[in-house]
Design a protein around this motif. Structure first.
Motif, PDB file in Angstrom:
ATOM      1  N   THR A  66       0.805  -1.219   0.000  1.00  0.00           N
ATOM      2  CA  THR A  66       0.000   0.000   0.000  1.00  0.00           C
ATOM      3  C   THR A  66       0.839   1.269   0.000  1.00  0.00           C
ATOM      4  OG1 THR A  66      -1.693  -1.210   1.228  1.00  0.00           O
ATOM      5  CG2 THR A  66      -1.879   1.199   1.155  1.00  0.00           C
ATOM      6  N   GLY A  67       1.783   1.352   0.939  1.00  0.00           N
ATOM      7  CA  GLY A  67       2.603   2.555   1.037  1.00  0.00           C
ATOM      8  C   GLY A  67       3.442   2.782  -0.204  1.00  0.00           C
ATOM      9  N   MET A  69       2.826   1.608  -3.290  1.00  0.00           N
ATOM     10  CA  MET A  69       1.944   1.960  -4.418  1.00  0.00           C
ATOM     11  C   MET A  69       1.559   3.429  -4.359  1.00  0.00           C
ATOM     12  SD  MET A  69       0.288  -1.095  -6.016  1.00  0.00           S
ATOM     13  CE  MET A  69      -1.416  -0.701  -5.919  1.00  0.00           C
ATOM     14  N   GLU A  70       1.230   3.915  -3.187  1.00  0.00           N
ATOM     15  CA  GLU A  70       0.843   5.315  -3.042  1.00  0.00           C
ATOM     16  C   GLU A  70       2.012   6.243  -3.334  1.00  0.00           C
ATOM     17  OE1 GLU A  70      -0.698   5.453   0.913  1.00  0.00           O
ATOM     18  OE2 GLU A  70      -2.678   4.657   0.351  1.00  0.00           O
ATOM     19  N   ALA A  71       3.211   5.861  -2.877  1.00  0.00           N
ATOM     20  CA  ALA A  71       4.392   6.693  -3.118  1.00  0.00           C
ATOM     21  C   ALA A  71       4.732   6.754  -4.601  1.00  0.00           C
ATOM     22  CB  ALA A  71       5.575   6.155  -2.320  1.00  0.00           C
ATOM     23  N   ALA A  73       2.598   6.286  -7.095  1.00  0.00           N
ATOM     24  CA  ALA A  73       1.528   7.046  -7.755  1.00  0.00           C
ATOM     25  C   ALA A  73       1.740   8.546  -7.585  1.00  0.00           C
ATOM     26  CB  ALA A  73       0.172   6.632  -7.192  1.00  0.00           C
ATOM     27  N   GLU A  74       2.134   8.962  -6.388  1.00  0.00           N
ATOM     28  CA  GLU A  74       2.371  10.388  -6.133  1.00  0.00           C
ATOM     29  C   GLU A  74       3.585  10.889  -6.899  1.00  0.00           C
ATOM     30  OE1 GLU A  74       3.290  13.442  -2.405  1.00  0.00           O
ATOM     31  OE2 GLU A  74       2.902  11.314  -2.018  1.00  0.00           O
ATOM     32  N   ASP A  77       2.781  10.840 -10.697  1.00  0.00           N
ATOM     33  CA  ASP A  77       1.522  11.481 -11.053  1.00  0.00           C
ATOM     34  C   ASP A  77       0.626  10.555 -11.875  1.00  0.00           C
ATOM     35  OD1 ASP A  77      -0.395  13.483 -11.177  1.00  0.00           O
ATOM     36  OD2 ASP A  77       0.468  14.398 -12.979  1.00  0.00           O
ATOM     37  N   VAL A  80      -3.284   5.539  -8.385  1.00  0.00           N
ATOM     38  CA  VAL A  80      -2.741   4.394  -7.659  1.00  0.00           C
ATOM     39  C   VAL A  80      -3.293   3.087  -8.228  1.00  0.00           C
ATOM     40  CG1 VAL A  80      -4.534   4.351  -5.857  1.00  0.00           C
ATOM     41  CG2 VAL A  80      -2.203   3.559  -5.341  1.00  0.00           C
ATOM     42  N   GLU A  81      -4.486   3.144  -8.821  1.00  0.00           N
ATOM     43  CA  GLU A  81      -5.064   1.929  -9.428  1.00  0.00           C
ATOM     44  C   GLU A  81      -4.289   1.485 -10.661  1.00  0.00           C
ATOM     45  OE1 GLU A  81      -7.994   4.231  -7.160  1.00  0.00           O
ATOM     46  OE2 GLU A  81      -6.769   4.751  -8.919  1.00  0.00           O
ATOM     47  N   GLN A 258       9.921  -2.761   0.463  1.00  0.00           N
ATOM     48  CA  GLN A 258       8.885  -1.729   0.321  1.00  0.00           C
ATOM     49  C   GLN A 258       9.301  -0.437   1.004  1.00  0.00           C
ATOM     50  OE1 GLN A 258       4.801  -3.001   1.191  1.00  0.00           O
ATOM     51  NE2 GLN A 258       5.416  -5.131   0.927  1.00  0.00           N
ATOM     52  N   VAL A 262      10.263   3.276  -0.753  1.00  0.00           N
ATOM     53  CA  VAL A 262       9.568   4.520  -0.407  1.00  0.00           C
ATOM     54  C   VAL A 262      10.575   5.569   0.044  1.00  0.00           C
ATOM     55  CG1 VAL A 262       7.941   5.593   1.195  1.00  0.00           C
ATOM     56  CG2 VAL A 262       7.390   3.386   0.149  1.00  0.00           C
TER      57      VAL A 262
END
Length: 359
Positions: A66-67, A69-71, A73-74, A77, A80-81, A258, A262
Motif C-alpha cells: 500500500t505505502g 503503491m501510493e508513493a 503514484a504520487e 503522477d 494508484v489503481e 517496500q 519509499v
C-alpha cells in the motif's frame, strides 16, 4: 523404488538459463562490472530505514504494498489503481506474460535484448518472435511491427536496450505504437530510464497515459541502488494493473524492500546527484574507448557495449585477469557496467592493450 518421474511441462525443455554477471575476483583489485549494479550504496537514510524494517521480519509484509503503491503514484503522477509492484521489473514482466500469453500465442522482442525475455516467454508456453537489431544496434521497429500476427499477445521494447544501451527516439516509438493493434500489449521496459540524457527519447509514462495497451516497467535495482532487495513496478491502465496484482506472488515484495523503495523515492536530490556522476563516467568511458578505435554505440544506460564477435571470450578473459569482471555474450560482444572509477580504468587499460594486440 519406482522409476517413474513426476510429469513436468514440456514447455520447460531446453529453456535457456539466465546467466548472472560473475562476481569480482577476491582481493582489493577485483571489480564487478558485469551486472549493471549501482556502485554506490543505498541513498542517505535508506539503510537506516531497512534496518528498522528488519526488526519486523517475523511478520509478513503488507501484501498489497500500500505505502509503496501510493508513493509511486504520487511521484509519477498516476492513479494508484494504475500501479502494480513485483520482485524487480523482471518479476513484473513474468506476471505480464501470465496475464497475456500461453501456448499458441506469440511474444515479440528485439534480439539481442534482455536475456530474461526468452526465458519467461518459454515458461509461459508462448513462442518467442525475435527480431534482429539493426547494424547500428537499434530496435528495428518496422520489422517488429511487420512481425505482428493474430497470435501476437505482447511486445517488449527494452528502452534503453540491454545490453547495447541504445534508446529508441520518441517519434519512432510513437509511429510504431500507431501500427500495433489495440489488443496487443506493448511493454516499455525502462529499467534504465534515469540514465537517459538524449532529449529525443520520450518518457514512456507520457505515452501510456492515452494508450491503454501500453505498460511501463521500472525498477529500484539500478539508479536507486536496491538491486539486492528485488522490487520493481509497472504503470498501466487499470485492467492490466489489476491483472498484475492478481498474478503477484503473495507477500513477494518484502517489507524491507517496500520501506526502502519509499525512502528512496524521497531522496530525489541525492539520487539525481549520483545518477549525474554515473552519466559523466559513462561519457568518459565511451570517449576513451572511441579514442582507442572502438565502435561504441551511444549508451543511454549505465553500461557500454562492444561488439567483438569471435573475440568476445578472449576479451572477457583478459579483463578478468586484469581484475575487472565484465559480461560476455559469446560470439557477440561484451556489456560493461559503469562502476567505480578504478574498475573503469582497469577495463579501459585492458581494452587499449587488447586492441593493440588483436586488431
Amino acid at each position: 523404488m519406482s522409476e517413474k518421474k513426476p510429469r513436468l511441462r514440456g514447455a520447460l525443455e531446453g529453456i535457456p538459463t539466465y546467466k548472472p554477471g560473475r562476481p569480482a575476483a577476491a582481493g582489493p583489485a577485483g571489480y564487478k562490472l558485469s551486472s549493471n549494479e549501482n556502485p554506490y550504496p543505498p541513498l542517505p537514510g535508506v539503510l537506516e530505514t531497512m534496518t528498522s524494517a528488519a526488526g519486523g521480519a517475523n511478520r509478513y509484509p503488507d501484501m498489497a504494498c500500500t505505502g509503496l503503491m501510493e508513493a509511486v503514484a504520487e511521484r509519477f503522477d498516476v492513479p494508484v489503481e494504475h500501479v502494480a509492484t513485483g520482485t524487480g521489473s523482471v518479476g513484473v514482466a513474468q506476471q505480464l506474460l501470465q496475464c497475456t500469453a500461453g501456448p499458441g500465442d506469440e511474444v515479440i522482442y528485439a534480439w539481442r535484448s534482455f536475456e530474461a525475455y526468452p526465458i519467461i516467454t518459454q515458461i509461459s508456453g508462448a513462442a518467442s518472435v525475435q527480431v534482429p537489431l539493426t547494424d547500428a544496434e537499434e530496435h528495428d521497429l518496422d520489422a517488429m511491427a511487420d512481425a505482428v500476427t493474430d497470435r501476437t499477445r505482447l511486445i517488449f521494447v527494452c528502452n534503453p536496450n540491454n545490453p547495447t544501451g541504445v534508446a529508441v527516439p520518441g517519434a519512432a516509438l510513437e509511429r510504431f505504437l500507431d501500427r500495433v493493434p489495440d489488443d496487443v500489449l506493448v511493454v516499455l521496459d525502462e529499467a534504465y530510464r534515469e540514465f537517459v540524457r538524449d532529449e529525443r527519447v520520450v518518457d514512456g509514462l507520457r505515452l501510456y497515459r492515452d494508450r491503454p495497451n501500453v505498460c511501463v516497467l521500472r525498477t529500484f535495482s539500478k539508479a536507486y541502488g536496491l538491486a539486492g532487495l528485488r522490487v520493481g513496478f509497472a504503470v498501466a491502465h487499470e485492467p492490466v494493473a489489476a491483472a498484475l496484482r492478481k498474478t503477484a506472488v503473495p507477500f513477494g515484495v518484502s517489507q524491507i524492500a517496500q520501506d526502502a523503495a519509499v525512502a528512496s523515492l524521497r531522496s530525489e536530490a541525492e539520487l539525481l546527484e549520483r545518477v549525474e556522476a554515473l552519466v559523466a563516467e559513462r561519457a568518459r568511458v565511451s570517449r576513451e574507448l572511441t579514442a582507442q578505435g572502438w565502435t561504441v554505440p551511444e549508451s543511454q544506460a549505465n553500461f557500454v557495449w562492444l561488439r567483438l564477435g569471435d573475440r568476445t571470450s578472449d576479451f572477457a578473459a583478459a579483463c578478468e585477469r586484469a581484475g575487472a569482471m565484465i559480461r560476455p555474450f559469446p560470439g557477440e560482444g561484451v556489456r560493461v557496467s559503469v562502476g567505480e572509477t578504478e574498475g573503469n580504468d582497469i577495463f579501459l587499460q585492458t581494452a587499449a592493450a587488447f586492441r593493440k594486440s588483436e586488431f
